[in-house]
Write a protein that holds these residues in place. Sequence first.
Motif, mmCIF file in Angstrom:
data_model
loop_
_atom_site.group_PDB
_atom_site.id
_atom_site.type_symbol
_atom_site.label_atom_id
_atom_site.label_comp_id
_atom_site.label_asym_id
_atom_site.label_seq_id
_atom_site.Cartn_x
_atom_site.Cartn_y
_atom_site.Cartn_z
ATOM 1 N N ALA A 219 9.018 -2.555 14.663
ATOM 2 C CA ALA A 219 8.461 -3.681 13.913
ATOM 3 C C ALA A 219 8.679 -5.012 14.626
ATOM 4 N N LYS A 220 9.878 -5.216 15.149
ATOM 5 C CA LYS A 220 10.191 -6.500 15.797
ATOM 6 C C LYS A 220 9.297 -6.740 17.003
ATOM 7 N N MET B 299 9.123 10.287 9.371
ATOM 8 C CA MET B 299 8.267 9.447 10.212
ATOM 9 C C MET B 299 8.437 7.940 10.017
ATOM 10 N N GLN B 300 9.296 7.504 9.094
ATOM 11 C CA GLN B 300 9.360 6.069 8.797
ATOM 12 C C GLN B 300 10.193 5.274 9.803
ATOM 13 N N PHE B 301 11.360 5.785 10.148
ATOM 14 C CA PHE B 301 12.273 4.957 10.950
ATOM 15 C C PHE B 301 11.754 4.659 12.362
ATOM 16 N N PRO B 302 11.023 5.559 13.032
ATOM 17 C CA PRO B 302 10.494 5.172 14.354
ATOM 18 C C PRO B 302 9.529 3.990 14.274
ATOM 19 N N PHE C 254 0.825 -1.207 0.000
ATOM 20 C CA PHE C 254 0.000 0.000 0.000
ATOM 21 C C PHE C 254 0.856 1.252 0.000
ATOM 22 N N SER C 255 1.628 1.467 1.076
ATOM 23 C CA SER C 255 2.388 2.709 1.111
ATOM 24 C C SER C 255 3.616 2.574 1.998
ATOM 25 N N GLN C 256 3.956 3.645 2.694
ATOM 26 C CA GLN C 256 5.135 3.661 3.552
ATOM 27 C C GLN C 256 4.822 3.051 4.918
ATOM 28 N N PRO C 257 5.855 2.660 5.685
ATOM 29 C CA PRO C 257 5.625 2.009 6.979
ATOM 30 C C PRO C 257 4.690 2.757 7.922
ATOM 31 N N ALA C 258 4.846 4.076 8.021
ATOM 32 C CA ALA C 258 4.014 4.846 8.947
ATOM 33 C C ALA C 258 2.542 4.830 8.545
#
Length: 354
Positions: free
Chosen positions: A291-292, A283-286, A215-219
């Motif tokens: 994720a883990k 906003m992606q890396f936080p 769909f899109s980016q992680p956030a």
Amino acid sequence: MKKFTKSVISTAVLAAAAATLAPAQAADKILLKTPIAFGSHLPALGTPIVWVSEQLNLVSDGKIKMKIYEPGKLVSPPEILDAVSSGKVNSGYATAGYWQGKMPAAALFSAVPFGPEAGEYMAWMYYGNGLKLYQEMYDNGGYNVKVIPCAIISPETSGWFKKPIEKPEDLQGLNMRFFGLGASVMEKLGVSTSQLPGGEIFGALEKGAIDASEFSQPAIDQRLGFHKIVKYNYFPGWHQQATIFELLVNKDAWGKMSKGQQATVENTCKASMTNAIAEGEAMQFPVMAKAKEQGVEIRYWNETMLKTFEQKWDEVASEKSAADPFFKKVWDDLSTFREGYDLWESNAFLPRSR
């Protein structure tokens, strides 16, 4: 008596002038009624157009306002182009990939597999032939719209899967939500694709109607809860290294604006390109860092898979160029620009090791 007559005449002249000016003054205030394709709560997808609406009001001192209508409230996302063209609404916000069924080249102005990253995409758009070709596409298609690039985001993830994908054969037989030109690549690998709206993806995964989804980016994906059902999230986003979003304005409405008003809208959208990519990058890396904890395994496609995707994309690009002259025109122009840009890119930027 003469003074009285002059006074009466002066009053009449002023009244006539006021009556003449009144409509012009009223026309000075513009309201853009703007249905959007992505919920305004979705970061980087919906939030940029909210920012644009706020800035238009501020920059114009309240003379240009934008009223946003959430997806489906006034016009459904797939109907935005036709609604703006016909004048049902005077503007709309979406991404051109939604119209590839009407105009095959539209997808090239949205996201290109193995295509340009954001900086290169904007360079072609603003200082190459991109924007000229973008408008030409709508004009040739008979659409009464002015197109303005109004946001851009950097890479998306390339899929959420229920099990690891190690080789091309692992994709065969999957039902997957996939967008744009990347969907044609996946279909060549035996995947059945559909372009479900973002709000329907979670339910389709939960019920087993689809096996996987991008769909899109992680956030953004986190907001939609994909991680609760599917645990293997694959990178890089080979199918969407950058995605452009557009503001469409009805041409008749656009023609009634002054040059200053047109410039205000265009330059606010250009500023939004900067704002949108900065917001998306921040906003992606936080989200990925957590994720883990959520049981998600972040995976990077192996070389075999990436080479396979790229090979199939080359086939898709050739087939679509052969089938549609305007697709070929845009693809050839973008490819030529990228060949030239590569001299700069290959020398100017440091390689990044993983």
